[in-house]
Design an enzyme around this catalytic site. Structure first.
Site, PDB file in Angstrom:
ATOM      1  N   LYS A   1       2.090   2.112  -5.239  1.00  0.00           N
ATOM      2  CA  LYS A   1       2.801   1.639  -6.435  1.00  0.00           C
ATOM      3  C   LYS A   1       1.987   1.860  -7.701  1.00  0.00           C
ATOM      4  O   LYS A   1       2.529   2.193  -8.741  1.00  0.00           O
ATOM      5  CB  LYS A   1       3.114   0.127  -6.315  1.00  0.00           C
ATOM      6  CG  LYS A   1       4.029  -0.219  -5.175  1.00  0.00           C
ATOM      7  CD  LYS A   1       4.199  -1.712  -5.032  1.00  0.00           C
ATOM      8  CE  LYS A   1       2.981  -2.431  -4.523  1.00  0.00           C
ATOM      9  NZ  LYS A   1       2.583  -2.139  -3.150  1.00  0.00           N
TER      10      LYS A   1
ATOM     11  N   GLY B   1      -4.258  -4.336  -4.376  1.00  0.00           N
ATOM     12  CA  GLY B   1      -5.216  -3.304  -4.775  1.00  0.00           C
ATOM     13  C   GLY B   1      -4.432  -2.080  -5.204  1.00  0.00           C
ATOM     14  O   GLY B   1      -3.924  -1.349  -4.361  1.00  0.00           O
TER      15      GLY B   1
ATOM     16  N   ASP C   1       0.817  -1.227   0.000  1.00  0.00           N
ATOM     17  CA  ASP C   1       0.000   0.000   0.000  1.00  0.00           C
ATOM     18  C   ASP C   1       0.842   1.263   0.000  1.00  0.00           C
ATOM     19  O   ASP C   1       0.461   2.281   0.585  1.00  0.00           O
ATOM     20  CB  ASP C   1      -0.971   0.006   1.203  1.00  0.00           C
ATOM     21  CG  ASP C   1      -1.770  -1.275   1.280  1.00  0.00           C
ATOM     22  OD1 ASP C   1      -2.288  -1.691   0.235  1.00  0.00           O
ATOM     23  OD2 ASP C   1      -1.850  -1.877   2.361  1.00  0.00           O
TER      24      ASP C   1
HETATM   25  P1  IMP Z   1      -2.402 -12.806   1.816  1.00  0.00           P
HETATM   26  O1  IMP Z   1      -1.496 -12.212   0.817  1.00  0.00           O
HETATM   27  O2  IMP Z   1      -3.866 -12.601   1.496  1.00  0.00           O
HETATM   28  O3  IMP Z   1      -2.077 -14.238   2.110  1.00  0.00           O
HETATM   29  O4  IMP Z   1      -2.174 -12.024   3.220  1.00  0.00           O
HETATM   30  C1  IMP Z   1      -0.976 -12.139   3.951  1.00  0.00           C
HETATM   31  C2  IMP Z   1      -0.619 -10.808   4.597  1.00  0.00           C
HETATM   32  O5  IMP Z   1      -0.261  -9.883   3.585  1.00  0.00           O
HETATM   33  C3  IMP Z   1      -1.762 -10.153   5.365  1.00  0.00           C
HETATM   34  O6  IMP Z   1      -1.227  -9.441   6.464  1.00  0.00           O
HETATM   35  C4  IMP Z   1      -2.345  -9.179   4.377  1.00  0.00           C
HETATM   36  O7  IMP Z   1      -3.029  -8.105   5.003  1.00  0.00           O
HETATM   37  C5  IMP Z   1      -1.096  -8.715   3.675  1.00  0.00           C
HETATM   38  N1  IMP Z   1      -1.345  -8.258   2.304  1.00  0.00           N
HETATM   39  C6  IMP Z   1      -1.613  -9.014   1.215  1.00  0.00           C
HETATM   40  N2  IMP Z   1      -1.765  -8.250   0.131  1.00  0.00           N
HETATM   41  C7  IMP Z   1      -1.562  -6.987   0.525  1.00  0.00           C
HETATM   42  C8  IMP Z   1      -1.544  -5.736  -0.178  1.00  0.00           C
HETATM   43  O8  IMP Z   1      -1.738  -5.637  -1.391  1.00  0.00           O
HETATM   44  N3  IMP Z   1      -1.288  -4.647   0.591  1.00  0.00           N
HETATM   45  C9  IMP Z   1      -1.026  -4.721   1.920  1.00  0.00           C
HETATM   46  N4  IMP Z   1      -1.037  -5.860   2.602  1.00  0.00           N
HETATM   47  C10 IMP Z   1      -1.293  -6.987   1.914  1.00  0.00           C
END
Ligand code: IMP
Length: 440
Positions: free
Chosen positions: A16, A40, A13
Site C-alpha cells: 500500500k 510498515g 503487506d
Molecule cells: P497486532 O496488530 O499487532 O495486534 O497484530 C495482530 C495480527 O495482525 C498479527 O497476526 C499481526 O502479524 C498482524 N498484523 C498487524 N499489523 C500488520 C501489518 O502491518 N501487516 C501484516 N500483518 C499485520
C-alpha cells in the site's frame, strides 16, 4: 475525487505504501485512519548513484515525501508518541520539511507502556497454552490500547495538554493495569510518575502537530481538497470482517475510514483495493492457500517476504480469489491495484484458488470465523506461468500474454477492473495503462 481510500485486500503487506506514494501527487491530503506502529509502509526510490533508498513508515502517512501534501494521523489511529517522534526525526534527517505538513488528531488514543507490557504477557501465556493460541501480534500494544478505548479508560493525545488530568487518569488506569501485571502475569508493576514525566516531555515535542483533524479534513473538503485515506494492515485482519480472533484490533476496511477520520461517507468516491499477486500472512491464523513447500519458500525469498515492522518471515501462498471476492464485497472496491506481479516470473504453472471445499461441498463463500476457515480446502484453477523477468516492463502490452491472462482472470472472477500493476519496489516500476487486462 473528494476522498479516495486505499485499502489492503488481503492480510496486510500488499504494498500500500508504494501505491499511496504514487497517488500522492494527485491529492492535497493523505490521512491514516486506523492501526498504529504495527504497520510498515515501505517506500523505495532510486538515488543519484543509481542504487535504491528505502524508508519504512510506521505511523506517518505515505504522502510525506511529496512537498505539497499535508499528512494527517486521524483519531482512529492509536499513537505511540515515541515511535511517531522518532519517525519525524528520521524524515527530517532526509531534509524533508515536516513542520506544518503533519497534523495529529487530538482525539487519537495513546499507546502507553502498560499496553505493550500486557500484550507481551498475554501473548506469552497464550503461546504457553498452545502455539496456535497466540495471535502472533507485532508487540506494539495495539490490542490493549483499543481495548482501553472501547472500555472508555483510554488516554488520548488531548489529555497530554494538562499534566494534572494526565496524572489523574494514569493513576486510575495504573491501579488496574498494575494489578493485572503483578497478580495475573507476575510482571513488574509500572510507576505513575515515570510515565507522566516521559509523556509530558512527548507533549512538548508533539504539541505543534496536534489539532482537530476531523474539522481540518471537513473544512478542506468544503474547499474542494482531495483526500487520500490510507488504510493500514489488510481487510482480512479487520476486527469484524477478518479471520477472528487472528486479527488486528481496528477496522482497515472502508467503514473504518469514516470513523477513523471523522469524514462523512458521502465524500468517498473511490475505493482502491491493493492485492498482491499471491498471498502472504504474518502471525498466526488460518491461511487456506498457504504453501509450506519449496514454492512457498521461493515466494518468500524472491518477494523479500519478511515483516517490515518485526522482521518475521511471512507465510506465503497462492492467490486466494475466494478471499479477495469477499473483501471486494465488504469494501466495495471500484478498482484494484495488483502488486508484486514480477515475483511470479519463473513459476510455471501458477495456481489461483477459486473455490473452497468444506464439509463435502464446494463454495465461493469466505467464512471469516477461524474455526471454519481452518478446515476449508482450496480448489485451484491452474494457469500457465511465464519465464521472463518483467520488472522493466512499462506498458501492459509488453507483459507476456500469460501475465496478461493472469490479470484478466482476476478481473473476470472479481468483476473489478485492475487499474495499476506494480512490478517492482521502485516508484518507476508501475504499469498504469492497464485498463482491461485482457490478453491481446
Ligand atoms: P497486532 O496488530 O499487532 O495486534 O497484530 C495482530 C495480527 O495482525 C498479527 O497476526 C499481526 O502479524 C498482524 N498484523 C498487524 N499489523 C500488520 C501489518 O502491518 N501487516 C501484516 N500483518 C499485520
Amino acid at each position: 475525487m473528494p476522498v479516495s481510500i486505499v485499502i489492503g485486500s488481503q492480510w496486510g503487506d500488499e504494498g500500500k505504501g508504494k501505491i499511496v506514494d504514487l497517488l500522492s501527487p494527485q491529492v492535497d491530503i493523505v490521512a491514516r485512519y486506523q492501526g498504529g506502529a504495527n504497520a510498515g509502509h515501505t517506500i523505495v526510490w532510486e538515488n543519484q548513484e543509481g542504487g535504491d533508498d528505502e524508508f519504512v513508515l510506521h505511523l506517518v502517512p505515505s504522502g510525506i515525501f511529496h512537498e505539497r501534501v499535508t499528512c494527517v494521523i486521524g483519531n482512529g489511529v492509536v499513537l505511540d508518541p515515541k515511535a511517531v517522534l522518532d519517525e519525524i526525526e528520521k524524515i527530517k534527517s532526509l531534509g524533508i520539511d515536516v513542520e506544518g505538513r503533519l497534523k495529529i488528531s487530538h482525539n487519537a488514543h495513546l499507546i502507553m507502556p502498560y499496553h505493550k507490557a500486557i500484550e507481551a504477557a498475554q501473548e506469552e501465556e497464550r503461546a504457553a497454552a498452545s502455539d496456535d493460541d497466540a495471535i502472533g501480534t507485532t508487540g506494539r500494544g495495539i490490542g490493549p490500547a483499543y481495548t482501553d478505548k472501547s472500555a472508555r479508560t483510554g488516554i488520548r493525545v488531548v489529555d497530554l495538554l494538562e499534566e494534572e488530568v494526565l496524572r489523574q487518569k494514569l493513576r486510575r488506569s495504573l491501579e488496574e493495569k498494575n494489578a493485572i501485571l503483578r497478580d495475573i502475569y507476575d510482571v513488574e508493576a509500572l510507576d505513575v510518575d515515570r510515565i507522566v514525566d516521559e509523556y509530558v516531555e512527548f507533549d512538548q515535542r508533539i504539541d505543534d502537530y496536534v489539532t482537530d483533524t476531523s474539522k481540518y479534513l471537513c473544512n478542506s473538503l468544503d474547499q474542494d481538497a482531495r483526500v487520500l485515506a490510507e488504510g493500514a494492515q489488510g481487510s482480512l485482519l479487520d476486527l469484524d470482517f477478518g479471520s477472528y480472533p487472528y486479527v488486528t484490533s481496528s477496522h482497515p476496511t472502508a467503514g473504518g475510514c469514516c470513523t477513523g477520520l471523522g469524514v462523512p461517507p458521502t465524500e468517498i468516491d473511490r475505493v482502491l483495493g491493493i492485492a498482491k499477486a499471491y498471498c502472504t500472512r504474518v502471525g498466526n491464523g488460518p491461511f487456506p492457500t498457504e504453501l509450506e513447500t519449496e514454492a512457498g519458500e521461493r515466494l518468500r525469498q524472491k518477494g523479500g517476504e519478511f515483516g517490515a515492522t518485526t522482521g518475521r518471515p511471512r507465510r506465503c501462498g497462492w492467490l486466494d480469489l475466494v478471499a479477495l471476492r469477499y473483501t471486494s464485497m465488504v469494501n466495495g472496491f471500484n478498482e484494484l491495484a495488483v502488486t508484486k506481479l514480477d515475483i511470479l516470473s519463473g513459476m510455471d504453472p501458477l495456481k489461483v484458488c477459486t473455490q473452497y471445499r468444506y464439509d463435502g461441498t464446494t463454495t465461493r463463500r469466505f467464512p471469516s470465523e477461524a474455526q471454519t476457515l481452518n478446515r476449508v480446502e482450496p480448489i485451484y484453477k491452474t494457469l500457465p506461468g511465464w519465464e521472463q523477468d518483467i520488472s522493466d516492463v512499462q506498458h501492459i502490452q509488453d507483459l507476456p500474454s500469460e501475465a496478461r491472462d493472469y490479470l484478466a482472470f482476476i478481473e473476470e472472477y472479481l468483476d473489478v477492473d485492475i487499474g495499476l500493476v506494480s512490478n517492482g519496489p521502485r516508484r518507476s516500476q508501475i504499469i498504469t495503462d492497464v485498463q482491461h487486462a485482457t490478453a491481446a
